[in-house]
Motif scaffolding. Sequence first.
Motif, PDB file in Angstrom:
ATOM      1  N   ASP A 196       0.935  -1.314  -0.179  1.00  0.00           N
ATOM      2  CA  ASP A 196       0.010   0.066  -0.071  1.00  0.00           C
ATOM      3  C   ASP A 196       0.822   1.257  -0.009  1.00  0.00           C
ATOM      4  N   LEU A 197       0.872   1.915  -1.227  1.00  0.00           N
ATOM      5  CA  LEU A 197       1.727   2.778  -1.399  1.00  0.00           C
ATOM      6  C   LEU A 197       1.075   4.455  -1.496  1.00  0.00           C
ATOM      7  N   LYS A 198      -0.296   4.305  -0.986  1.00  0.00           N
ATOM      8  CA  LYS A 198      -1.128   5.696  -1.106  1.00  0.00           C
ATOM      9  C   LYS A 198      -0.788   6.883  -0.359  1.00  0.00           C
ATOM     10  N   ALA A 199       0.074   6.475   0.569  1.00  0.00           N
ATOM     11  CA  ALA A 199       0.418   7.791   1.573  1.00  0.00           C
ATOM     12  C   ALA A 199       1.723   8.673   0.695  1.00  0.00           C
ATOM     13  N   PHE A 200       2.301   8.007  -0.259  1.00  0.00           N
ATOM     14  CA  PHE A 200       3.425   8.688  -0.724  1.00  0.00           C
ATOM     15  C   PHE A 200       2.917   9.665  -1.833  1.00  0.00           C
ATOM     16  N   VAL A 201       1.488   9.533  -2.472  1.00  0.00           N
ATOM     17  CA  VAL A 201       1.179  10.006  -3.782  1.00  0.00           C
ATOM     18  C   VAL A 201       1.138  11.511  -3.544  1.00  0.00           C
ATOM     19  N   PRO A 202       0.410  12.116  -2.460  1.00  0.00           N
ATOM     20  CA  PRO A 202       0.256  13.619  -2.549  1.00  0.00           C
ATOM     21  C   PRO A 202       1.611  14.389  -2.773  1.00  0.00           C
ATOM     22  N   TYR A 203       2.884  13.771  -2.450  1.00  0.00           N
ATOM     23  CA  TYR A 203       4.000  14.488  -2.157  1.00  0.00           C
ATOM     24  C   TYR A 203       4.738  14.683  -3.530  1.00  0.00           C
ATOM     25  N   PHE A 204       4.410  13.885  -4.712  1.00  0.00           N
ATOM     26  CA  PHE A 204       5.214  13.937  -5.659  1.00  0.00           C
ATOM     27  C   PHE A 204       4.472  14.028  -7.025  1.00  0.00           C
ATOM     28  N   ASP A 205       5.172  14.297  -8.149  1.00  0.00           N
ATOM     29  CA  ASP A 205       4.441  14.518  -9.197  1.00  0.00           C
ATOM     30  C   ASP A 205       4.245  13.500 -10.181  1.00  0.00           C
ATOM     31  N   HIS A 206       5.552  12.717 -10.179  1.00  0.00           N
ATOM     32  CA  HIS A 206       5.656  11.578 -11.160  1.00  0.00           C
ATOM     33  C   HIS A 206       6.811  10.467 -10.797  1.00  0.00           C
ATOM     34  N   VAL A 207       6.515   9.503 -11.281  1.00  0.00           N
ATOM     35  CA  VAL A 207       7.531   8.418 -10.943  1.00  0.00           C
ATOM     36  C   VAL A 207       8.203   7.776 -12.252  1.00  0.00           C
ATOM     37  N   ASN A 208       9.476   7.587 -12.114  1.00  0.00           N
ATOM     38  CA  ASN A 208      10.280   6.677 -13.212  1.00  0.00           C
ATOM     39  C   ASN A 208      10.425   5.449 -12.635  1.00  0.00           C
ATOM     40  N   LEU A 209       9.702   4.478 -13.175  1.00  0.00           N
ATOM     41  CA  LEU A 209       9.811   2.983 -12.715  1.00  0.00           C
ATOM     42  C   LEU A 209      10.888   2.373 -13.480  1.00  0.00           C
ATOM     43  N   MET A 210      11.825   1.961 -12.623  1.00  0.00           N
ATOM     44  CA  MET A 210      13.281   1.266 -13.351  1.00  0.00           C
ATOM     45  C   MET A 210      12.956  -0.175 -13.408  1.00  0.00           C
ATOM     46  N   THR A 211      13.379  -0.822 -14.423  1.00  0.00           N
ATOM     47  CA  THR A 211      13.605  -2.113 -14.626  1.00  0.00           C
ATOM     48  C   THR A 211      14.782  -2.413 -15.283  1.00  0.00           C
ATOM     49  N   TYR A 212      15.340  -3.506 -15.059  1.00  0.00           N
ATOM     50  CA  TYR A 212      16.698  -3.912 -15.187  1.00  0.00           C
ATOM     51  C   TYR A 212      16.648  -5.429 -15.638  1.00  0.00           C
ATOM     52  N   GLY A 213      17.629  -5.656 -16.791  1.00  0.00           N
ATOM     53  CA  GLY A 213      17.600  -7.056 -17.459  1.00  0.00           C
ATOM     54  C   GLY A 213      19.181  -7.033 -17.813  1.00  0.00           C
ATOM     55  N   LYS A 214      19.505  -8.203 -18.544  1.00  0.00           N
ATOM     56  CA  LYS A 214      20.752  -8.395 -18.905  1.00  0.00           C
ATOM     57  C   LYS A 214      21.154  -7.435 -19.919  1.00  0.00           C
ATOM     58  N   GLY A 215      21.918  -6.597 -19.735  1.00  0.00           N
ATOM     59  CA  GLY A 215      22.500  -5.522 -20.658  1.00  0.00           C
ATOM     60  C   GLY A 215      21.268  -4.777 -21.198  1.00  0.00           C
ATOM     61  N   ILE A 216      20.357  -4.567 -20.366  1.00  0.00           N
ATOM     62  CA  ILE A 216      18.995  -3.816 -20.615  1.00  0.00           C
ATOM     63  C   ILE A 216      18.585  -2.885 -19.642  1.00  0.00           C
ATOM     64  N   PHE A 217      18.507  -1.541 -19.887  1.00  0.00           N
ATOM     65  CA  PHE A 217      17.971  -0.547 -19.065  1.00  0.00           C
ATOM     66  C   PHE A 217      16.788   0.051 -19.486  1.00  0.00           C
ATOM     67  N   MET A 218      15.799  -0.107 -18.675  1.00  0.00           N
ATOM     68  CA  MET A 218      14.509   0.755 -19.213  1.00  0.00           C
ATOM     69  C   MET A 218      13.933   1.318 -17.997  1.00  0.00           C
ATOM     70  N   PHE A 219      13.083   2.485 -18.503  1.00  0.00           N
ATOM     71  CA  PHE A 219      12.257   2.789 -17.206  1.00  0.00           C
ATOM     72  C   PHE A 219      10.853   3.100 -17.775  1.00  0.00           C
ATOM     73  N   PHE A 220       9.779   3.075 -16.992  1.00  0.00           N
ATOM     74  CA  PHE A 220       8.495   3.548 -17.326  1.00  0.00           C
ATOM     75  C   PHE A 220       8.171   4.635 -16.258  1.00  0.00           C
ATOM     76  N   PHE A 221       7.267   5.420 -16.711  1.00  0.00           N
ATOM     77  CA  PHE A 221       6.951   6.704 -16.064  1.00  0.00           C
ATOM     78  C   PHE A 221       5.615   6.527 -15.809  1.00  0.00           C
ATOM     79  N   ILE A 222       5.108   6.917 -14.381  1.00  0.00           N
ATOM     80  CA  ILE A 222       3.956   7.054 -14.177  1.00  0.00           C
ATOM     81  C   ILE A 222       3.603   8.396 -13.641  1.00  0.00           C
ATOM     82  N   TYR A 223       2.250   9.119 -14.173  1.00  0.00           N
ATOM     83  CA  TYR A 223       2.045  10.327 -13.808  1.00  0.00           C
ATOM     84  C   TYR A 223       1.129  10.614 -12.798  1.00  0.00           C
ATOM     85  N   MET A 224       1.506  11.280 -11.915  1.00  0.00           N
ATOM     86  CA  MET A 224       0.481  11.247 -10.627  1.00  0.00           C
ATOM     87  C   MET A 224      -0.391  12.841 -10.512  1.00  0.00           C
ATOM     88  N   TYR A 225      -1.389  12.606 -10.184  1.00  0.00           N
ATOM     89  CA  TYR A 225      -2.207  14.044  -9.794  1.00  0.00           C
ATOM     90  C   TYR A 225      -1.490  14.645  -8.769  1.00  0.00           C
TER      91      TYR A 225
END
Length: 225
Positions: A196-225
Motif C-alpha cells: 500500500d503506497l497511497k501515503a506517498f502519492v500527494p507529495y510527488f508529481d511523477h515516478v520513473n519506474l526502473m526495470t533492469y535486465g541483462k544488458g538492458i535498462f528501461m524505465f517506465f513513467f507514471i504521472y501522478m495527480y
Amino acid sequence: MKLSFIAAALASAVALCEGSTKMVIGYFPNWLYANYPVENIPFTKYTHINYAFAVLNNLDNVPSFPDDWAVEAGLPQVVKLAHESKTKVLLSVGGWTGSKRFSPMVASPQSRKAFIDWNLNFIDKYHTDGVDLDWEYPGKQAAGCNEFADNDADNFLLLLKELRQALDLKFPDEYKEISMAVHVQPFIRSGIPMTDLKAFVPYFDHVNLMTYGKGIFMFFFIYMY
C-alpha cells in the motif's frame, strides 16, 4: 520481479490522469560536457531533463558533485536553453553509486532539513524546476556500499512531506516538482515489499519506474495527480 506485481501494488495508490500531456524525460550526466555540448540536446523533444547526478555519499548527508566545475560551467546553459524550449530541468540526487547516505539522511529531522535546505538553495541559484530523488532501494542495500534500515520507507515519506512543504513555502509563485526513480519492486519495509503506497502519492508529481535486465535498462513513467 514481474511488472504485474508493482502494477498491483500501485493500483490502489495512483490514478493516471486522463488526457494528461505526454512527458518525455531524459537524463543528462554532468560529466558529459566534453563529449556532448549542451547545445546539441534536442530540448524541444523533451518535457523534462534530469540533470544527473548530485551524489549523497558524504558524512554530512547533503548532496555534492564529484566535478563541481562542470556544474558551474554547464548547468546555467542547460537551464537557459531548456526554458527557452519550455522544458523543465530537475536535479537528480543519488543514482546507483550515489545513494550511500540516503538512509541516515532521512533518519533524523536535522539531516532531512539540511538536505532540503541544500536543494532549496540549489534551485534558487540555478533556477531549476524541482528535485528528482533517485533512491531506488529504501530498506535494501542495492549497491554494496549503500546503508539501509528497516524504517527507510517511513523516513522517506517524512522527507517527501517536508520537501513538498518547503518547496511550496520557498517558491509560492512557481511550482517546483518532485519526481522519484523507483525500482520495479515496491519499497521494502522490514524486509518485505510494501503493498500500500497511497501515503506517498500527494507529495510527488511523477515516478520513473526502473526495470533492469541483462544488458538492458528501461524505465517506465507514471504521472501522478
